[in-house]
Design a protein around this motif. Structure first.
Motif, PDB file in Angstrom:
ATOM      1  N   ARG A  18       0.903  -1.193   0.200  1.00 28.26           N
ATOM      2  CA  ARG A  18       0.048   0.195  -0.053  1.00 28.26           C
ATOM      3  C   ARG A  18       0.832   1.214  -0.220  1.00 28.26           C
ATOM      4  O   ARG A  18       0.195   2.372  -0.021  1.00 28.26           O
ATOM      5  N   TYR A 224      -4.081  -3.536   2.009  1.00 26.48           N
ATOM      6  CA  TYR A 224      -5.164  -3.379   2.068  1.00 26.48           C
ATOM      7  C   TYR A 224      -6.124  -4.700   2.507  1.00 26.48           C
ATOM      8  O   TYR A 224      -5.891  -5.717   2.027  1.00 26.48           O
ATOM      9  N   THR A 232     -11.389   1.304   1.714  1.00 25.42           N
ATOM     10  CA  THR A 232      -9.875   1.133   1.682  1.00 25.42           C
ATOM     11  C   THR A 232      -9.670   0.979   0.335  1.00 25.42           C
ATOM     12  O   THR A 232     -10.418   0.881  -0.527  1.00 25.42           O
TER      13      THR A 232
END
Ligand code: ZN
Length: 246
Positions: A18, A224, A232
């Motif tokens: 991420r 995520y 998200t």
């Protein structure tokens, strides 16, 4: 940015984490999903950054409109103009074209037979795994010359069987289709291990070169997780074959 990367015989496999992008909270930072409420400009920038990190042309990355089914589309270039097909697997024989799958807990599966020059990306959540999206992708590859014994399969970050709690009836339903996916959470309640189901499917098809990143999205703060965070971002898995001139 690129959490995991593998290459073998001219086939490339990569999974993002991420970090390294421009998306704001709660999508921070490298959200690659275009349908999760994030700023489209941020997603464009993130996709360009990830492509650059992989040495790819962002215009030659094929994304899917994933619907938790078992549909497969064969592609030889970026979707031209029209709607992106609602499928959960894409297959290509075009070298240099990257196939991408988006996930946040579901299992991303990347496949390639570099000898035949065939690659595939599949999105296998619980419904897709039980519907057989991965076997469907392998069948589409085989129609184009791939041989299961030559296929390299890489399974990316996904929620693990010790974290993916489901009602007892749902576990029974899944296990009836794919016994290997029957699991129990670390706290002793019914669970599903989707990746284990995918591995069992691949093994039955004769795909033996299978590796898993071993990352559980729900447990990892670097990935995520929809089950953990609801709103998200999305991680991406990319697969491509070297161009002949590369
Ligand atoms: Zn876990």
């Amino acid at each position: 940015m690129i959490g995991h990367r593998f290459a073998t015989n001219g086939a490339h496999f990569a999974f993002t984490d991420r970090w390294g992008g421009v998306s704001a909270v709660p999508y921070e930072e490298l959200n690659l999903g275009g349908a999760v409420g994030d700023d489209p400009e941020a997603v464009r920038t993130n996709r360009a950054r990830a492509a650059a990190a992989l040495g790819l042309d962002p215009a030659l990355v094929v994304w899917m409109n994933q619907v938790h089914g078992a549909g497969v589309a064969v592609v030889d270039g970026p979707w031209d103009g029209g709607a992106v097909p609602a499928v959960d697997a894409v297959v290509t024989t075009r070298r240099g074209l990257a196939l991408a799958v988006l996930t946040a807990d579901c299992v991303p599966v990347l496949l390639a037979d570099p000898v035949a020059g065939v690659a595939a990306a599949a999105h296998a959540g619980r419904p897709g795994m039980t519907a057989g999206v991965v076997p469907a992708a392998v069948a589409a590859m085989a129609e184009r010359g791939a041989e299961p014994g030559r296929i390299t399969a890489r399974i990316g970050p996904a929620v693990c069987g010790r974290c993916y709690e489901v009602p007892e009836a749902m576990r029974a339903e899944v296990a009836a289709v794919e016994p290997a996916a029957r699991a129990e959470t670390s706290w002793g309640t019914p669970a599903v291990d989707v990746a284990a189901g995918v591995r069992a499917q691949l093994a039955r098809l004769g795909v033996t070169d299978v590796e898993d990143t071993g990352v559980c999205t729900l447990e990892s703060g670097d990935h995520y997780s929809y089950r953990r965070d609801r709103t998200t971002g999305r991680l991406a898995g990319y697969v491509w074959l070297d161009r002949e001139d590369a």
